[in-house]
Design a protein around this motif. Sequence first.
Motif: not given
Length: 329
Positions: A108-110, A270-272
């Motif tokens: 989801t993050r990537y 989004r990926a932090g």
Amino acid sequence: MTSSWRALRRRLLTPSTAETSLDKRGFHKKSPAAQERLETVGKTFLTGYAHAVEARTPAEAEERVEELPDWLRGFAYEGAGMGLAMLDGLPFGRSDNVSRFLATPVGTRYQYLAYVGIGWAMARLPRFRWPKPTSLDPVLAPLVLDGYGFHQAYFHTARYVDAQYQDPKFPWPGGPHGDYANHAIDQGIGRASWFVRGTDPVLVADLVDSFPAARRDDLWSGIGLAATYAGGGDDPAAAERDLRTLVARAGDHRGNLAQGSAFAAHARVRAGIVPAHSVLATRVLCGMTPQEAAGLADECRPDHRAGGDKPAYEIWRQRLADALVTTEV
């Protein structure tokens, strides 16, 4: 499947890291630092790809990618997206590798990077093995075409960059917005131009100026994305000068340049993991922090049901470009 077979599959399917050499590709070398940055990004992409095609499961590939330096993981997940899509396209084995990865928290993050990786795989798979557009997020599906465009410009530079080739009837995704495909492909070609011209802002801008005017919005968007996500590798002062040169040369396309930068910032946030070069690029190209640019991107994103004569992805890009063009840089 045995580990020896998976290792063989990796060797058979994974391109040599020599393919990412600027000398091999014939790309411009602006400086040793820029060359190292671009070649490191390419090698990391192939590392993620190799992990994906050798792993028993997407989760196993994820474990190995997470061992890489944090700022490089996005490129590895882009490569993993390609690798998983290649496995899905083979006539044997599972065909849900991409969907299983995207269903995980890391997937989801990537998600953006994985979608771009799918496009890389499409460039190497027969068309009947391409993913069905309905299996993808309806807003983000054009990111797949960005990946396809990057691959073609990176590996077939003479045709797609020098000769400026466009497929007049690109077959994917079809449907009511099928004629939009080349706009998303051009975003990928613009992103690859940052690599082809070795992050030199003057050469990059000259290249864009050589394309027909109707294609430049999309090309500048891709350049903004690449300059922000990958960076140039030089020291901060030199990097800032290069970024300000891009702003000056973009002219009427500055909103598109900023939009691409904001998309890159959104993917990073989004990926932090937001490296210093992305902070600098977002400040120069968007006039705000990566977090602010990501927030603006969220505000501008349309509902997936957005219709009319443009796909939701293009509505999103235009809204964001319009919002950013008024920002003082």
